[in-house]
Design a protein around this motif. Structure first.
Motif, PDB file in Angstrom:
ATOM      1  N   LEU A 197       9.647 -14.768   1.413  1.00 32.95           N
ATOM      2  CA  LEU A 197       9.632 -15.014   2.859  1.00 32.95           C
ATOM      3  C   LEU A 197       8.977 -13.870   3.614  1.00 32.95           C
ATOM      4  N   PHE A 198       9.274 -12.628   3.231  1.00 39.97           N
ATOM      5  CA  PHE A 198       8.694 -11.493   3.939  1.00 39.97           C
ATOM      6  C   PHE A 198       7.183 -11.427   3.715  1.00 39.97           C
ATOM      7  N   CYS A 199       6.741 -11.761   2.509  1.00 42.44           N
ATOM      8  CA  CYS A 199       5.300 -11.782   2.245  1.00 42.44           C
ATOM      9  C   CYS A 199       4.642 -12.969   2.950  1.00 42.44           C
ATOM     10  N   LEU A 259       9.617  -4.945  -2.669  1.00 44.98           N
ATOM     11  CA  LEU A 259       8.281  -5.471  -2.937  1.00 44.98           C
ATOM     12  C   LEU A 259       7.455  -5.511  -1.665  1.00 44.98           C
ATOM     13  N   TYR A 260       8.019  -6.088  -0.607  1.00 47.92           N
ATOM     14  CA  TYR A 260       7.253  -6.146   0.644  1.00 47.92           C
ATOM     15  C   TYR A 260       6.948  -4.742   1.153  1.00 47.92           C
ATOM     16  N   ARG A 261       7.924  -3.835   1.040  1.00 49.12           N
ATOM     17  CA  ARG A 261       7.709  -2.475   1.518  1.00 49.12           C
ATOM     18  C   ARG A 261       6.563  -1.808   0.762  1.00 49.12           C
ATOM     19  N   ASP A 262       6.512  -2.008  -0.562  1.00 46.73           N
ATOM     20  CA  ASP A 262       5.426  -1.426  -1.348  1.00 46.73           C
ATOM     21  C   ASP A 262       4.070  -1.976  -0.907  1.00 46.73           C
ATOM     22  N   LEU A 263       4.003  -3.293  -0.679  1.00 43.78           N
ATOM     23  CA  LEU A 263       2.748  -3.901  -0.236  1.00 43.78           C
ATOM     24  C   LEU A 263       2.379  -3.408   1.160  1.00 43.78           C
ATOM     25  N   LYS A 264       3.354  -3.339   2.029  1.00 41.06           N
ATOM     26  CA  LYS A 264       3.120  -2.867   3.394  1.00 41.06           C
ATOM     27  C   LYS A 264       2.650  -1.423   3.401  1.00 41.06           C
ATOM     28  N   ASP A 265       3.148  -0.627   2.443  1.00 41.43           N
ATOM     29  CA  ASP A 265       2.764   0.780   2.371  1.00 41.43           C
ATOM     30  C   ASP A 265       1.381   0.986   1.762  1.00 41.43           C
ATOM     31  N   GLY A 266       0.735  -0.093   1.367  1.00 39.61           N
ATOM     32  CA  GLY A 266      -0.636   0.004   0.890  1.00 39.61           C
ATOM     33  C   GLY A 266      -0.822   0.088  -0.604  1.00 39.61           C
ATOM     34  N   LYS A 267       0.240  -0.123  -1.372  1.00 37.53           N
ATOM     35  CA  LYS A 267       0.091  -0.090  -2.825  1.00 37.53           C
ATOM     36  C   LYS A 267      -0.719  -1.296  -3.293  1.00 37.53           C
ATOM     37  N   THR A 306      -5.647  -7.252  -3.601  1.00 35.45           N
ATOM     38  CA  THR A 306      -6.605  -6.827  -4.615  1.00 35.45           C
ATOM     39  C   THR A 306      -8.033  -7.093  -4.172  1.00 35.45           C
ATOM     40  N   ARG A 307      -8.181  -7.880  -3.106  1.00 32.46           N
ATOM     41  CA  ARG A 307      -9.520  -8.157  -2.588  1.00 32.46           C
ATOM     42  C   ARG A 307      -9.777  -7.412  -1.285  1.00 32.46           C
ATOM     43  N   GLY A 308      -8.991  -6.355  -1.082  1.00 30.85           N
ATOM     44  CA  GLY A 308      -9.268  -5.463   0.030  1.00 30.85           C
ATOM     45  C   GLY A 308      -8.581  -5.810   1.330  1.00 30.85           C
ATOM     46  N   HIS A 309      -7.688  -6.816   1.305  1.00 28.61           N
ATOM     47  CA  HIS A 309      -6.978  -7.172   2.529  1.00 28.61           C
ATOM     48  C   HIS A 309      -5.613  -6.511   2.528  1.00 28.61           C
ATOM     49  N   ALA A 310      -5.221  -5.989   3.656  1.00 24.96           N
ATOM     50  CA  ALA A 310      -3.902  -5.360   3.768  1.00 24.96           C
ATOM     51  C   ALA A 310      -2.969  -6.251   4.564  1.00 24.96           C
ATOM     52  N   LEU A 311      -1.696  -6.175   4.277  1.00 25.77           N
ATOM     53  CA  LEU A 311      -0.724  -6.848   5.125  1.00 25.77           C
ATOM     54  C   LEU A 311      -0.826  -6.243   6.515  1.00 25.77           C
ATOM     55  N   SER A 312      -0.786  -7.105   7.514  1.00 23.61           N
ATOM     56  CA  SER A 312      -1.118  -6.660   8.863  1.00 23.61           C
ATOM     57  C   SER A 312      -0.072  -5.768   9.487  1.00 23.61           C
ATOM     58  N   GLY A 313       1.144  -5.817   8.980  1.00 22.15           N
ATOM     59  CA  GLY A 313       2.192  -4.985   9.546  1.00 22.15           C
ATOM     60  C   GLY A 313       3.026  -5.755  10.551  1.00 22.15           C
ATOM     61  N   HIS A 315       4.329  -5.759  14.354  1.00 26.13           N
ATOM     62  CA  HIS A 315       4.033  -5.105  15.624  1.00 26.13           C
ATOM     63  C   HIS A 315       5.275  -4.832  16.465  1.00 26.13           C
ATOM     64  N   SER A 316       6.295  -5.678  16.328  1.00 31.91           N
ATOM     65  CA  SER A 316       7.476  -5.480  17.157  1.00 31.91           C
ATOM     66  C   SER A 316       8.621  -4.833  16.399  1.00 31.91           C
ATOM     67  N   GLU A 317       8.401  -4.522  15.129  1.00 38.70           N
ATOM     68  CA  GLU A 317       9.442  -3.895  14.307  1.00 38.70           C
ATOM     69  C   GLU A 317       8.814  -2.666  13.651  1.00 38.70           C
ATOM     70  N   HIS A 318       8.731  -1.564  14.391  1.00 36.63           N
ATOM     71  CA  HIS A 318       7.943  -0.428  13.922  1.00 36.63           C
ATOM     72  C   HIS A 318       8.594   0.337  12.773  1.00 36.63           C
ATOM     73  N   ASP A 319       9.898   0.368  12.738  1.00 37.65           N
ATOM     74  CA  ASP A 319      10.593   1.175  11.735  1.00 37.65           C
ATOM     75  C   ASP A 319      11.308   0.269  10.757  1.00 37.65           C
ATOM     76  N   LEU A 320      10.694   0.034   9.603  1.00 39.94           N
ATOM     77  CA  LEU A 320      11.301  -0.820   8.593  1.00 39.94           C
ATOM     78  C   LEU A 320      12.372  -0.044   7.849  1.00 39.94           C
ATOM     79  N   LYS A 321      13.571  -0.608   7.806  1.00 44.11           N
ATOM     80  CA  LYS A 321      14.698   0.068   7.168  1.00 44.11           C
ATOM     81  C   LYS A 321      14.465   0.206   5.676  1.00 44.11           C
ATOM     82  N   GLU A 322      14.715   1.396   5.149  1.00 51.13           N
ATOM     83  CA  GLU A 322      14.607   1.641   3.716  1.00 51.13           C
ATOM     84  C   GLU A 322      15.826   1.041   3.031  1.00 51.13           C
ATOM     85  N   GLN A 323      15.779  -0.267   2.788  1.00 50.07           N
ATOM     86  CA  GLN A 323      16.940  -0.972   2.262  1.00 50.07           C
ATOM     87  C   GLN A 323      16.529  -1.719   1.010  1.00 50.07           C
TER      88      GLN A 323
END
Length: 339
Positions: A197-199, A259-267, A306-313, A315-323
């Motif tokens: 769902l997050f992805c 998983l989503y956090r890793d993708l969001k962080d650019g891995k 893998t094709r150079g696209h990043a998750l957009s992030g 915009h209204s939730e700037h601080d994602l909880k490390e959970q």
């Protein structure tokens, strides 16, 4: 009983620290700065469950041949490191060795069987939130710490019960179950569906809940997991889906999975658990003839990286909880998965 902890990250260090403090015959497979820190000052454990202490194992290193054969190996790596981990474990695995994987995914024993020499591969789950604050220092902040383990066929070896007793004496709740398949699928249904769902919506729980008809989509996503599990002979409790929907409604808006956090962080996708968590569900769905469109779309969006696209992030939730996924399970899931 000679016990090896393979993978001294948050989970491995939490278990290894508890066992070492209890005087168990425990060894750490550890490398890099983490190893240097533990050799110099010991493993520092800061835990809501266990307290604050430092310990040293009976031995540590990264040369499997130097350890010899182990009675038990706890595997606590990430899913994308599974193949390399099994290769490195090979010298420590004997015919009677019991391997207990504690990583994200469902019935990881199925994936490990062709990668290891003859041995006994159990499945396991753990309900804990822990992370490495810095090399040599693990911090556990939430969750019961409960370990559930068992053989997929229900034929549990006596050593598993002995291991559970050792964990209990070390301060870690532990249980051997005759139905590890259900326990593994239930944990995966929570963690995997949340990740999908997050992805899918490129954001945390709050963003998902702002979508029109979000509850219908959430229900469809978890139903995909339940249906694939049913095709494999695993039957979820009738109340599972409604309980999951209630859980998702109650999650803090900034909740994400690792998983989503890793993708969001650019891995890169290949450096995350995308294949273990999303790709495997797509594969199992195809094998079972069960459509899994939510997971397919989420997998496709994750793979775009893998094709150079990043998750957009978000915009209204700037601080994602490390959970972590495990923290959500232990602190918020109000039924069988509760630790």
């Amino acid at each position: 009983m000679r016990i090896l902890i393979f993978g001294m990250s948050g989970i491995g260090s939490f278990i290894g620290g508890a066992l070492a403090r209890a005087g168990a015959d425990v060894y750490f497979y550890v490398r890099g700065k983490n190893r240097e820190a533990i050799e110099k000052e010991g493993l520092h454990v800061t835990s809501e469950i266990l307290g604050d202490f430092k310990v040293w194992p009976k031995g540590m290193g990264q040369d499997g041949k130097s350890f010899g054969k182990m009675d038990v190996i706890f595997l606590a790596c990430k899913g994308n490191g599974l193949i390399n981990a099994c290769h490195d474990m090979d010298p420590m695995v004997g015919n009677s060795t019991v391997v207990v994987p504690l990583l994200n995914g469902v019935l990881v024993s199925d994936l490990m069987a062709p990668l290891l020499p003859p041995c006994f591969i159990a499945d396991g789950t753990i309900r804990v939130f822990s992370h490495m604050e810095k090399p040599g220092h693990v911090v556990q902040t939430a969750g019961s710490g409960k370990v559930v383990m068992g053989m997929k066929d229900g034929k549990n070896r006596p050593i598993l019960y002995d291991l559970a007793d050792i964990l209990q004496k070390a301060g870690i709740p532990a249980e051997v179950t005759d139905d590890i398949r259900l326990d593994s699928w239930e944990k995966y249904a929570l963690m995997g569906t949340n990740s999908a769902l997050f992805c899918l919506f490129d954001g945390p729980a709050g963003k998902v809940r702002r979508q029109e008809n979000y509850r219908k989509i959430v229900a469809e996503a978890v139903e995909e997991v339940i249906t694939v599990a049913r095709a494999q002979g695993v039957i979820f409790p009738e109340t599972y889906k409604e309980n999951y929907l209630a859980l998702f409604d109650s999650l803090p808006g900034d909740t994400v999975t690792s998983l989503y956090r890793d993708l969001k962080d650019g891995k890169k996708t290949e450096d995350t658990e995308t294949e273990m968590i999303l790709g495997r569900m797509v594969k199992m769905g195809k094998e079972a003839g069960v459509p899994v469109p939510c997971f397919e779309k989420a997998y496709e969006k994750a793979a775009l990286r893998t094709r150079g696209h990043a998750l957009s992030g978000v915009h209204s939730e700037h601080d994602l909880k490390e959970q972590s996924d495990a923290q959500i399970i232990v602190s918020r899931f109000p039924f069988r998965c509760e630790g």
